[in-house]
Design an enzyme around this catalytic site. Structure first.
Site, PDB file in Angstrom:
ATOM      1  N   ASN A  37      43.515  43.755   0.170  1.00  0.00           N
ATOM      2  CA  ASN A  37      44.424  43.446  -0.936  1.00  0.00           C
ATOM      3  C   ASN A  37      45.894  43.411  -0.506  1.00  0.00           C
ATOM      4  OD1 ASN A  37      45.099  42.824  -3.536  1.00  0.00           O
ATOM      5  ND2 ASN A  37      44.584  44.826  -4.411  1.00  0.00           N
ATOM      6  N   HIS A 122      36.113  52.192 -15.299  1.00  0.00           N
ATOM      7  CA  HIS A 122      37.539  52.542 -15.391  1.00  0.00           C
ATOM      8  C   HIS A 122      38.036  52.461 -16.817  1.00  0.00           C
ATOM      9  CE1 HIS A 122      39.264  51.858 -11.165  1.00  0.00           C
ATOM     10  NE2 HIS A 122      38.034  52.262 -11.081  1.00  0.00           N
ATOM     11  N   ARG A 147      35.989  56.987 -15.177  1.00  0.00           N
ATOM     12  CA  ARG A 147      37.267  57.405 -14.614  1.00  0.00           C
ATOM     13  C   ARG A 147      38.327  57.207 -15.678  1.00  0.00           C
ATOM     14  NH1 ARG A 147      40.897  54.602  -9.769  1.00  0.00           N
ATOM     15  NH2 ARG A 147      42.031  53.604 -11.457  1.00  0.00           N
ATOM     16  N   TYR A 159      50.228  54.634 -12.401  1.00  0.00           N
ATOM     17  CA  TYR A 159      49.105  54.042 -11.675  1.00  0.00           C
ATOM     18  C   TYR A 159      47.858  53.972 -12.569  1.00  0.00           C
ATOM     19  CZ  TYR A 159      44.856  53.670  -9.179  1.00  0.00           C
ATOM     20  OH  TYR A 159      43.608  53.249  -8.832  1.00  0.00           O
ATOM     21  N   ASP A 210      41.764  59.579 -10.532  1.00  0.00           N
ATOM     22  CA  ASP A 210      42.353  59.160  -9.258  1.00  0.00           C
ATOM     23  C   ASP A 210      43.832  59.533  -9.248  1.00  0.00           C
ATOM     24  OD1 ASP A 210      43.100  57.907  -6.924  1.00  0.00           O
ATOM     25  OD2 ASP A 210      42.223  55.957  -7.426  1.00  0.00           O
ATOM     26  N   HIS A 212      45.692  58.963  -6.674  1.00  0.00           N
ATOM     27  CA  HIS A 212      46.261  57.860  -5.900  1.00  0.00           C
ATOM     28  C   HIS A 212      47.368  58.327  -4.961  1.00  0.00           C
ATOM     29  CE1 HIS A 212      46.780  53.428  -5.338  1.00  0.00           C
ATOM     30  NE2 HIS A 212      45.495  53.481  -5.651  1.00  0.00           N
ATOM     31  N   GLU A 262      39.068  55.681   0.492  1.00  0.00           N
ATOM     32  CA  GLU A 262      39.135  54.228   0.295  1.00  0.00           C
ATOM     33  C   GLU A 262      40.073  53.546   1.289  1.00  0.00           C
ATOM     34  OE1 GLU A 262      40.446  54.175  -3.847  1.00  0.00           O
ATOM     35  OE2 GLU A 262      42.379  53.415  -3.202  1.00  0.00           O
ATOM     36  N   ARG A 283      34.616  58.116   0.368  1.00  0.00           N
ATOM     37  CA  ARG A 283      34.683  56.904  -0.453  1.00  0.00           C
ATOM     38  C   ARG A 283      34.863  55.615   0.351  1.00  0.00           C
ATOM     39  NH1 ARG A 283      38.226  55.914  -3.569  1.00  0.00           N
ATOM     40  NH2 ARG A 283      36.923  54.759  -4.992  1.00  0.00           N
ATOM     41  N   HIS A 312      34.110  52.936  -2.652  1.00  0.00           N
ATOM     42  CA  HIS A 312      35.202  52.244  -3.329  1.00  0.00           C
ATOM     43  C   HIS A 312      34.664  50.922  -3.877  1.00  0.00           C
ATOM     44  CE1 HIS A 312      39.389  50.203  -2.669  1.00  0.00           C
ATOM     45  NE2 HIS A 312      39.304  50.714  -3.888  1.00  0.00           N
ATOM     46  N   ASP A 316      39.373  44.355  -5.996  1.00  0.00           N
ATOM     47  CA  ASP A 316      39.842  43.649  -4.794  1.00  0.00           C
ATOM     48  C   ASP A 316      38.793  43.658  -3.680  1.00  0.00           C
ATOM     49  OD1 ASP A 316      41.417  46.297  -5.386  1.00  0.00           O
ATOM     50  OD2 ASP A 316      41.223  46.289  -3.218  1.00  0.00           O
ATOM     51  N   GLU A 339      31.722  53.223  -7.429  1.00  0.00           N
ATOM     52  CA  GLU A 339      32.756  52.734  -8.355  1.00  0.00           C
ATOM     53  C   GLU A 339      32.413  51.301  -8.763  1.00  0.00           C
ATOM     54  OE1 GLU A 339      36.619  52.282  -6.536  1.00  0.00           O
ATOM     55  OE2 GLU A 339      37.644  52.334  -8.476  1.00  0.00           O
ATOM     56  N   TRP A 402      52.612  54.782  -3.403  1.00  0.00           N
ATOM     57  CA  TRP A 402      52.115  54.107  -4.600  1.00  0.00           C
ATOM     58  C   TRP A 402      50.670  54.500  -4.834  1.00  0.00           C
ATOM     59  CZ3 TRP A 402      48.107  50.511  -5.195  1.00  0.00           C
ATOM     60  CH2 TRP A 402      47.917  50.123  -6.551  1.00  0.00           C
TER      61      TRP A 402
HETATM   62  C1  CS2 Z   1      41.845  52.482  -6.541  1.00  0.00           C
HETATM   63  C2  CS2 Z   1      41.988  51.062  -6.107  1.00  0.00           C
HETATM   64  O1  CS2 Z   1      39.697  51.929  -7.249  1.00  0.00           O
HETATM   65  C3  CS2 Z   1      40.397  52.811  -6.821  1.00  0.00           C
HETATM   66  O2  CS2 Z   1      40.035  53.944  -6.650  1.00  0.00           O
HETATM   67  O3  CS2 Z   1      42.452  53.437  -5.783  1.00  0.00           O
HETATM   68  O4  CS2 Z   1      42.003  50.315  -7.285  1.00  0.00           O
HETATM   69  C4  CS2 Z   1      43.203  50.703  -5.266  1.00  0.00           C
HETATM   70  O5  CS2 Z   1      44.380  50.926  -5.972  1.00  0.00           O
HETATM   71  C5  CS2 Z   1      43.098  49.263  -4.882  1.00  0.00           C
HETATM   72  O6  CS2 Z   1      41.889  49.037  -4.239  1.00  0.00           O
HETATM   73  C6  CS2 Z   1      44.254  48.835  -4.008  1.00  0.00           C
HETATM   74  O7  CS2 Z   1      44.046  47.526  -3.608  1.00  0.00           O
HETATM   75 MG    MG Z   2      41.306  55.158  -5.592  1.00  0.00          MG
END
Ligand code: CS2
Ligand code: MG
Length: 402
Positions: A37, A122, A147, A159, A210, A212, A262, A283, A312, A316, A339, A402
């Protein structure tokens, strides 16, 4: 048997995807996901300029040897670009082997360990109320694990809060969007969100969250402790994991289960976290961790320490990755959860597949290989559209994770 062609297909049916298609002298083809991504063309170039010329003429049946050739043979090892490119080749070769054998991929791996694959969806909202309602919608759709991410009072563009209902997509502009991060506000808010979710829906469903990569180890320990009464399935990426020792501190202070991986690309990235039992879920997934061949090694290492998988599965990662991951999940003995962020209808049309969602679980199909194809004519209608992931800064302007 010989590889006679290999091509990279870049398409943007709502978001960018990079796919490798390998052809053989026996007419069998296979595809693999190579999407990274916000950095898509780097993997496309790695494949086209450096990998494909080596592949032509190789025997596609020698999956292990080709993996080693691309990994050791490059001299420069690891990293997301290299490992996504290797993953694409590996996934396409497993697809070809499955088609040659007339067997779905999970059979080649050793057969089923389970009948269906538990997934988490999600739910997100702009504020606490919207997020609580969104979790309710996921419960109504049959999800057993959800989630929850929420907008936070005083934080602009937190986020995990999507623009639409079902299709969260963070890569949203040609140059990175600026978002602002405020740890105290987040730490004050998040336990209240999960308290409200448990008060509203009880303890029957699994809830996940998450972080993040936003917290320091000590802040992560505080959050894990504060969330303990709400019995989360996991707290994900609580602190950046480059320094894996940091997780010792979190682990010492909380029993909230921890998930990481991830952004990891090889077994070496996970080694310490797994061997020291600092996490509960690993993950990594097919596309960013070297394909089925390498992911299997990671899962086997994890199994020694009772660490389970939690692939993960963000949007993306293309449906090709999802299809391959579901075969992996169906086989892997130490499976935890998968996920599942749904792709848009346009994406699903470009990548016809035979996996299906039913009552909180995904089922991989029985088609030979991984069961995902690409409609190249349709793909050609959606040209590449550059988009970046956002960046986060603290209120004083300091660049954050981020
Ligand atoms: C995230 C992702 O799914 C998740 O757990 O952390 O959406 C992540 O932000 C993206 O894959 C970034 O490209
Ligand atoms: Mg994540």
């Amino acid at each position: 048997m010989k590889i006679t062609s290999a091509r990279v297909i870049v398409t943007c049916p709502g978001r960018n995807f990079v796919t490798l298609k390998i052809g053989t002298d026996e007419g069998v083809t296979g595809i693999g996901d190579a999407t990274l991504n916000g950095r898509e063309l780097s993997v496309a170039s790695y494949l086209t300029d450096h990998v494909i010329p080596c592949l032509i003429g190789m025997d596609p049946q020698r999956i292990e040897d080709i993996w080693q050739y691309l990994y050791r043979g490059a001299y420069w090892r690891r990293g997301p670009v290299t490992m996504s490119a290797i993953a694409a080749v590996d996934t396409a070769l497993w697809d070809i082997k499955g088609k040659m054998a007339g067997m779905p991929l999970y059979q080649l791996l050793g057969g089923r360990s389970r009948d269906r694959v538990l997934v988490y969806g999600h739910a997100n909202g702009r504020d606490l109320k919207e997020t609580v309602d969104a979790v309710g919608k996921y419960i109504d759709m049959g999800y057993k694990a959800i989630r929850a991410q929420s907008g936070i009072p005083g934080i602009d563009k937190a986020y995990g809060v999507g623009r639409g209902d079902m299709h969260y997509e963070p890569a949203d502009a040609r140059l990175p969007t600026n978002t602002v991060w405020d740890t105290p506000k987040y730490l004050n808010f998040t336990p209240r969100l999960f308290e409200k979710l448990r008060d509203t829906y009880g303890y029957e469903r699994e809830l996940l969250h998450d972080v993040h990569h936003r917290l320091t180890p000590n802040e992560a320990a505080q959050l894990g402790k504060a969330l303990e009464p709400f019995r989360l399935f996991w707290m994900e990426d609580a602190t950046p994991a480059e320094n894996q020792e940091a997780f010792r501190h979190i682990r010492r202070h909380t029993t909230t289960p921890l998930a990481v991986g991830e952004v990891f690309n090889t077994i070496w990235d996970c080694k310490q976290l797994i061997e020291e039992q600092l996490i509960d879920y690993i993950r990594c997934t097919v596309v960013h961790a070297g394909g089925i061949t390498h992911l299997r090694r990671i899962a086997d290492l994890a199994a020694l320490y009772q660490v389970r998988t939690g692939s993960h599965g963000a949007t993306d990662n293309s449906p090709v990755c999802m299809g391959a991951a579901l075969h992996f999940d169906t086989w892997v003995p130490n499976f935890g959860i998968q996920e599942y962020m749904r792709h848009t209808e346009e994406t699903d049309a470009v990548f016809p597949h035979d996996y299906r969602f039913d009552d909180g679980f995904l089922h991989c199909g029985e088609a030979p290989g991984h069961g995902v194809e690409i409609d190249e004519k349709l793909a050609a209608k959606y040209p590449y559209d550059p988009a970046c992931l956002p960046v986060a800064r603290l209120e004083d302007g300091t660049l954050w994770n981020w």
